[in-house]
Structures are given as structure tokens and as C-alpha cells.
Design a protein around this motif. Structure first.
Motif, PDB file in Angstrom:
ATOM      1  N   TYR A   1       0.831  -1.207   0.000  1.00  0.00           N
ATOM      2  CA  TYR A   1       0.000   0.000   0.000  1.00  0.00           C
ATOM      3  C   TYR A   1       0.865   1.255   0.000  1.00  0.00           C
ATOM      4  CZ  TYR A   1      -3.426  -3.521   1.349  1.00  0.00           C
ATOM      5  OH  TYR A   1      -4.209  -4.651   1.380  1.00  0.00           O
ATOM      6  N   VAL A   2       1.952   1.230   0.754  1.00  0.00           N
ATOM      7  CA  VAL A   2       2.881   2.363   0.787  1.00  0.00           C
ATOM      8  C   VAL A   2       3.481   2.575  -0.597  1.00  0.00           C
ATOM      9  CG1 VAL A   2       5.053   3.222   1.731  1.00  0.00           C
ATOM     10  CG2 VAL A   2       3.413   2.095   3.238  1.00  0.00           C
ATOM     11  N   TRP A   3       3.939   1.489  -1.213  1.00  0.00           N
ATOM     12  CA  TRP A   3       4.558   1.602  -2.529  1.00  0.00           C
ATOM     13  C   TRP A   3       3.564   2.057  -3.590  1.00  0.00           C
ATOM     14  CZ3 TRP A   3       9.186  -1.530  -4.572  1.00  0.00           C
ATOM     15  CH2 TRP A   3      10.231  -1.479  -3.657  1.00  0.00           C
ATOM     16  N   ASP A   4       2.308   1.603  -3.504  1.00  0.00           N
ATOM     17  CA  ASP A   4       1.289   2.045  -4.470  1.00  0.00           C
ATOM     18  C   ASP A   4       1.115   3.562  -4.422  1.00  0.00           C
ATOM     19  OD1 ASP A   4       0.788  -0.471  -5.439  1.00  0.00           O
ATOM     20  OD2 ASP A   4      -1.084  -0.763  -4.343  1.00  0.00           O
ATOM     21  N   ILE A   5       1.045   4.109  -3.203  1.00  0.00           N
ATOM     22  CA  ILE A   5       0.869   5.564  -3.046  1.00  0.00           C
ATOM     23  C   ILE A   5       2.106   6.304  -3.531  1.00  0.00           C
ATOM     24  CG2 ILE A   5       0.569   7.419  -1.357  1.00  0.00           C
ATOM     25  CD1 ILE A   5      -1.034   5.380   0.352  1.00  0.00           C
ATOM     26  N   ASN A   6       3.280   5.812  -3.167  1.00  0.00           N
ATOM     27  CA  ASN A   6       4.522   6.468  -3.579  1.00  0.00           C
ATOM     28  C   ASN A   6       4.754   6.350  -5.081  1.00  0.00           C
ATOM     29  OD1 ASN A   6       4.945   7.203  -0.952  1.00  0.00           O
ATOM     30  ND2 ASN A   6       6.531   5.692  -0.538  1.00  0.00           N
ATOM     31  N   ALA A   7       4.340   5.213  -5.669  1.00  0.00           N
ATOM     32  CA  ALA A   7       4.472   5.048  -7.117  1.00  0.00           C
ATOM     33  C   ALA A   7       3.600   6.068  -7.851  1.00  0.00           C
ATOM     34  CB  ALA A   7       4.078   3.623  -7.520  1.00  0.00           C
ATOM     35  N   LYS A   8       2.401   6.284  -7.344  1.00  0.00           N
ATOM     36  CA  LYS A   8       1.515   7.277  -7.943  1.00  0.00           C
ATOM     37  C   LYS A   8       2.131   8.665  -7.847  1.00  0.00           C
ATOM     38  CE  LYS A   8      -3.318   8.788  -7.902  1.00  0.00           C
ATOM     39  NZ  LYS A   8      -4.641   8.623  -7.240  1.00  0.00           N
ATOM     40  N   TRP A   9       2.789   8.941  -6.735  1.00  0.00           N
ATOM     41  CA  TRP A   9       3.493  10.209  -6.528  1.00  0.00           C
ATOM     42  C   TRP A   9       4.593  10.406  -7.577  1.00  0.00           C
ATOM     43  CZ3 TRP A   9       8.063  11.190  -2.985  1.00  0.00           C
ATOM     44  CH2 TRP A   9       8.224  12.541  -2.706  1.00  0.00           C
ATOM     45  N   LEU A  10       5.210   9.296  -8.010  1.00  0.00           N
ATOM     46  CA  LEU A  10       6.257   9.351  -9.035  1.00  0.00           C
ATOM     47  C   LEU A  10       5.678   9.368 -10.457  1.00  0.00           C
ATOM     48  CD1 LEU A  10       8.927   6.837  -7.650  1.00  0.00           C
ATOM     49  CD2 LEU A  10       9.062   9.334  -7.667  1.00  0.00           C
ATOM     50  N   GLY A  11       4.344   9.265 -10.563  1.00  0.00           N
ATOM     51  CA  GLY A  11       3.718   9.308 -11.877  1.00  0.00           C
ATOM     52  C   GLY A  11       3.340   7.958 -12.447  1.00  0.00           C
ATOM     53  N   ILE A  12       3.464   6.901 -11.643  1.00  0.00           N
ATOM     54  CA  ILE A  12       3.078   5.552 -12.087  1.00  0.00           C
ATOM     55  C   ILE A  12       1.659   5.299 -11.591  1.00  0.00           C
ATOM     56  CG2 ILE A  12       3.627   3.098 -11.976  1.00  0.00           C
ATOM     57  CD1 ILE A  12       6.531   4.082 -11.209  1.00  0.00           C
ATOM     58  N   SER A  13       0.716   5.227 -12.491  1.00  0.00           N
ATOM     59  CA  SER A  13      -0.694   5.215 -12.102  1.00  0.00           C
ATOM     60  C   SER A  13      -1.141   3.837 -11.645  1.00  0.00           C
ATOM     61  CB  SER A  13      -1.562   5.664 -13.276  1.00  0.00           C
ATOM     62  OG  SER A  13      -1.654   4.625 -14.239  1.00  0.00           O
ATOM     63  N   PRO A  14      -2.220   3.773 -10.850  1.00  0.00           N
ATOM     64  CA  PRO A  14      -2.815   2.478 -10.481  1.00  0.00           C
ATOM     65  C   PRO A  14      -3.257   1.674 -11.707  1.00  0.00           C
ATOM     66  CG  PRO A  14      -3.684   4.222  -9.079  1.00  0.00           C
ATOM     67  CD  PRO A  14      -2.893   4.895 -10.165  1.00  0.00           C
ATOM     68  N   PHE A  15      -3.613   2.369 -12.807  1.00  0.00           N
ATOM     69  CA  PHE A  15      -3.991   1.677 -14.043  1.00  0.00           C
ATOM     70  C   PHE A  15      -2.801   0.882 -14.587  1.00  0.00           C
ATOM     71  CE2 PHE A  15      -7.008   5.123 -13.735  1.00  0.00           C
ATOM     72  CZ  PHE A  15      -8.200   4.568 -14.175  1.00  0.00           C
ATOM     73  N   GLN A  16      -1.611   1.503 -14.564  1.00  0.00           N
ATOM     74  CA  GLN A  16      -0.411   0.811 -15.044  1.00  0.00           C
ATOM     75  C   GLN A  16      -0.098  -0.413 -14.184  1.00  0.00           C
ATOM     76  OE1 GLN A  16       1.749   4.779 -15.047  1.00  0.00           O
ATOM     77  NE2 GLN A  16       2.963   3.684 -16.564  1.00  0.00           N
ATOM     78  N   LEU A  17      -0.188  -0.251 -12.863  1.00  0.00           N
ATOM     79  CA  LEU A  17       0.144  -1.357 -11.968  1.00  0.00           C
ATOM     80  C   LEU A  17      -0.838  -2.510 -12.131  1.00  0.00           C
ATOM     81  CD1 LEU A  17       1.083   0.668  -8.764  1.00  0.00           C
ATOM     82  CD2 LEU A  17       2.641  -0.436 -10.379  1.00  0.00           C
ATOM     83  N   MET A  18      -2.139  -2.198 -12.295  1.00  0.00           N
ATOM     84  CA  MET A  18      -3.129  -3.264 -12.493  1.00  0.00           C
ATOM     85  C   MET A  18      -2.899  -3.968 -13.823  1.00  0.00           C
ATOM     86  SD  MET A  18      -7.289  -3.123 -12.224  1.00  0.00           S
ATOM     87  CE  MET A  18      -7.250  -3.031 -10.429  1.00  0.00           C
ATOM     88  N   GLU A  19      -2.584  -3.207 -14.863  1.00  0.00           N
ATOM     89  CA  GLU A  19      -2.303  -3.807 -16.167  1.00  0.00           C
ATOM     90  C   GLU A  19      -1.108  -4.748 -16.077  1.00  0.00           C
ATOM     91  OE1 GLU A  19      -2.732  -4.737 -20.147  1.00  0.00           O
ATOM     92  OE2 GLU A  19      -4.102  -3.546 -18.895  1.00  0.00           O
ATOM     93  N   ASN A  20      -0.052  -4.299 -15.415  1.00  0.00           N
ATOM     94  CA  ASN A  20       1.146  -5.136 -15.290  1.00  0.00           C
ATOM     95  C   ASN A  20       0.884  -6.382 -14.446  1.00  0.00           C
ATOM     96  OD1 ASN A  20       2.452  -3.214 -16.784  1.00  0.00           O
ATOM     97  ND2 ASN A  20       3.546  -2.292 -15.073  1.00  0.00           N
ATOM     98  N   ALA A  21       0.060  -6.223 -13.399  1.00  0.00           N
ATOM     99  CA  ALA A  21      -0.260  -7.368 -12.541  1.00  0.00           C
ATOM    100  C   ALA A  21      -1.038  -8.432 -13.315  1.00  0.00           C
ATOM    101  CB  ALA A  21      -1.053  -6.907 -11.318  1.00  0.00           C
ATOM    102  N   GLY A  22      -2.094  -8.017 -14.003  1.00  0.00           N
ATOM    103  CA  GLY A  22      -2.890  -8.976 -14.771  1.00  0.00           C
ATOM    104  C   GLY A  22      -2.100  -9.631 -15.883  1.00  0.00           C
ATOM    105  N   ALA A  23      -1.262  -8.838 -16.560  1.00  0.00           N
ATOM    106  CA  ALA A  23      -0.419  -9.386 -17.625  1.00  0.00           C
ATOM    107  C   ALA A  23       0.593 -10.373 -17.050  1.00  0.00           C
ATOM    108  CB  ALA A  23       0.303  -8.259 -18.359  1.00  0.00           C
ATOM    109  N   GLY A  24       1.096 -10.069 -15.854  1.00  0.00           N
ATOM    110  CA  GLY A  24       2.045 -10.970 -15.196  1.00  0.00           C
ATOM    111  C   GLY A  24       1.420 -12.309 -14.860  1.00  0.00           C
ATOM    112  N   VAL A  25       0.186 -12.288 -14.391  1.00  0.00           N
ATOM    113  CA  VAL A  25      -0.528 -13.538 -14.095  1.00  0.00           C
ATOM    114  C   VAL A  25      -0.704 -14.353 -15.366  1.00  0.00           C
ATOM    115  CG1 VAL A  25      -2.739 -14.503 -13.357  1.00  0.00           C
ATOM    116  CG2 VAL A  25      -1.723 -12.609 -12.078  1.00  0.00           C
TER     117      VAL A  25
END
Length: 343
Positions: A7-31
Motif C-alpha cells: 500500500y505504501v509503494w502504491d501511493i509512492n508510485a503514484k506520486w512518481l507518476g506511475i498510475s494504479p492503471f499501469q500497476l493493475m495492467e502489469n499485474a494482470g499481464a504478469g498472471v
């Protein structure tokens, strides 16, 4: 690392410009990548998704897997309850696709009637790490239905088996967890998939760290901090408002003390305003301000407060009488610049 670190990294990643949409896309693609690497392609795959972000990862995985597999997605629950913007987006995308079959299961009777033995793989995307206790219906029935296929069908969970660590949980062959293994996970096989967190997150302290550092156990309003901001003047109202708005994301109760003239320009129902008569702070406001400060944990003094002589006098008097931790900012610093002995 721990679940909370996600949860900490998700918030900090968004602060760096990495959106929750990108992380969800990468997670699903990884699965999807792990499933095809382990079991091949041309398979018949059932994906059980809930309405949270774990389910959103399942929506993305379904899209990726459908390119070379026969995919059916079972949404367990009402689509109106899909919570996050990114999960909702991926659900809407999925509904437009012809090569992903979708079945919405709103109650346990629909789930119990399913026959899953024709599938080669079941992907469990029902519940994530944020859930506590045993699953409730209709998720519980979905967990039990998946477990009827143990030994007959390969079962893959997203992040962790739904229901874990309760006694009612999916008996997965393995789980695809993200970025790193978690200290809390044990008793089931994990495959780690990277989802695009940059290495910088190991080394920075961002808003996610601040939020969780201030979080305390309990459910009482104010248990995660009370802050008083004293600022604003006839010329400035934006600085104290922005300070209060920013603080409200990590502090339970933020009180904004301002002269009533600039306070009228703030139209935010979530803001707790404490107006003072007039256009600027004056010496006669000292007692009321001091009394307000006694009910909080810390004070910010100065944003937009102005440089009127009467205001500067008020600032110096308040600082001399301070009893709580205080941040002195902006024009309040100018008020004490020639008399640092009052600190």
C-alpha cells in the motif's frame, strides 16, 4: 517485505507518476504470462473475479489470456459494486470483447449450480490481502465451488488464495504474488511477478510512508491526529487552505483558523473552519487561538497570515505561549526574524 509495504509503494508510485492503471495492467499481464509459461496455450480457463482490485487484476488477466485461450470470466457479485476506477475501467473494456465469455453470479445458488470440470485451469481473483476473516456469501460459495475441483483442475490464485489465512480459503496449486514475497504468506507456493515498481521506491520517503506512519489502531475520529492551522489574511486565503487540504489526507481532524473575511472565500464542506472576526489576525484573537490549540496535537502558524503590524504582534505572542509542537511558516517567520529569543 510486508503486505502494508504494498500500500505504501502504491501511493509512492503514484506520486512518481506511475498510475494504479499501469500497476493493475502489469499485474494482470504478469498472471497471464505465468499461467501460459506453466501450462501452455490453447486451454480452457475459468477466472473467478470479485469486485475489488484483486478482481480487477483478474479482468486484465482474462483479456491477456483470451488471445490464445478459451476464457470465461465469472464475476461474483454485482458489477455496480466494482469499487476502484481502474477495476471499473478494465471491466468496461472486458464487456466490449467478443472472445471473453462473461457470466455474472450474484447469489450462491447460481454458483452452486456451476459445473467446472471441463476447464483446464481456474484462476482465483476473488479476494485480495485486505480482507479479514472468513469469506461471506456469495464469495464463500465460490471458494467452495473452486475447491471441488482440487486435483482435477489446476488452480492459480492472484496474489494469495482467496480467504487466506482463514479455514475457508481456496486450495490453490500456487499463487502469483507481485514484486516480492510477503512475510505474512506461508503454507502455499508463490510465484513472484514484477509489475513495474521502480528501484527508487526502496530509497525514498513519500506520502505513502507518512500516511502509514501516522496510522494507529482504532476507529475513533481523531485517533490519527488533530492539527490546527492558523493563517490567512485579507489578501491571502489559498495558502492556509492548501495546507489544510494536504494535511487532511494523513491527519483525521484538521482545523483551519482564519479571519472571517478570507474564510468566506472557502467553499469546501469537508473543511473544519474556525473563523475569527475581521480581515486579519489581531492581538485580541490571542486567547481564542490559544484555547483552540489546547485541543490539538500540533499547530501550523503562518501560511498567508500577512505582515500587518497587529498580525505580527499576534504571531509573536502566540509563539511565546505555545504549548504544542509547532511549524512556523511564511509570514510568521518574518515576525520573529529579528527576535529569535522568543523561540
Amino acid at each position: 517485505m510486508k503486505i502494508e509495504d504494498v500500500y505504501v509503494w502504491d501511493i509512492n508510485a503514484k506520486w512518481l507518476g506511475i498510475s494504479p492503471f499501469q500497476l493493475m495492467e502489469n499485474a494482470g499481464a504478469g498472471v497471464a504470462k505465468v499461467v501460459e509459461e506453466r501450462f501452455g496455450k490453447g486451454l480452457k480457463i475459468a477466472i473467478f473475479s470479485g469486485t475489488g482490485n484483486n478482481g480487477g487484476d483478474g479482468f486484465v488477466a482474462a483479456r491477456h489470456l483470451s488471445f490464445e485461450n478459451d476464457v470465461t470470466l465469472f464475476l461474483v457479485g454485482d458489477e455496480a459494486n466494482i469499487r476502484s476506477e481502474e477495476a471499473r475501467h478494465n471491466w468496461e473494456v472486458l464487456k466490449k470483447l467478443d472472445f471473453v465469455k462473461i457470466k455474472v453470479l450474484k447469489d450462491s445458488s447460481q454458483i452452486k449450480a456451476l459445473n467446472l470440470e471441463s476447464f483446464d485451469i481456474i484462476v482465483d481473483a476473488l479476494l485480495g490481502a485486505g480482507t479479514k476473516g472468513e469469506p461471506r456469501e456469495p464469495i464463500r460459495s465460490a471458494v467452495e465451488k473452486i475447491n471441488e475441483c482440487v486435483g482435477k483442475v489446476k488452480i492459480v490464485s492472484i496474489d494469495l488464495p482467496s480467504g487466506y489465512p482463514s479455514s475457508v480459503c481456496v486450495k490453490a496449486d500456487f499463487a502469483v504474488t507481485f514484486q516480492w514475497d510477503k512475510e505474512e504468506y506461508e503454507g502455499f507456493e508463490r510465484v513472484v511477478a514484477k509489475i513495474g515498481y521502480p528501484k527508487e521506491l526502496y530509497h525514498l520517503v513519500g506520502p505513502g510512508d507518512a500516511k502509514f506512519a501516522l496510522r494507529k489502531k482504532g476507529e475513533h475520529k481523531g485517533q490519527n491526529g488533530k492539527l490546527l492551522i492558523i493563517g490567512g489574511s485579507e489578501d491571502y486565503f489559498g495558502a492556509p487552505y492548501l495546507a489544510a487540504k494536504a494535511a487532511s489526507y494523513i491527519v483525521d481532524l484538521v482545523y483551519l483558523a482564519m479571519p472571517e473575511y478570507p474564510a468566506r472565500r472557502i467553499n469546501d464542506p469537508d473543511m473544519i473552519l474556525r473563523p475569527f472576526e475581521g480581515k486579519n489576525f489581531r492581538g485580541e484573537h490571542f486567547e481564542k487561538a490559544l484555547e483552540l490549540s489546547k485541543g490539538v496535537d500540533a499547530v501550523i502558524l503562518g501560511p498567508g497570515i500577512g505582515q500587518k503590524d497587529e498580525t505580527q504582534s499576534f504571531v509573536r505572542k502566540f509563539i511565546k505561549s505555545r504549548e504544542k509542537p509547532m511549524v512556523i511558516d511564511a509570514d510568521a517567520l518574518k515576525a520573529i526574524s529579528e527576535d529569535l529569543d522568543i523561540l
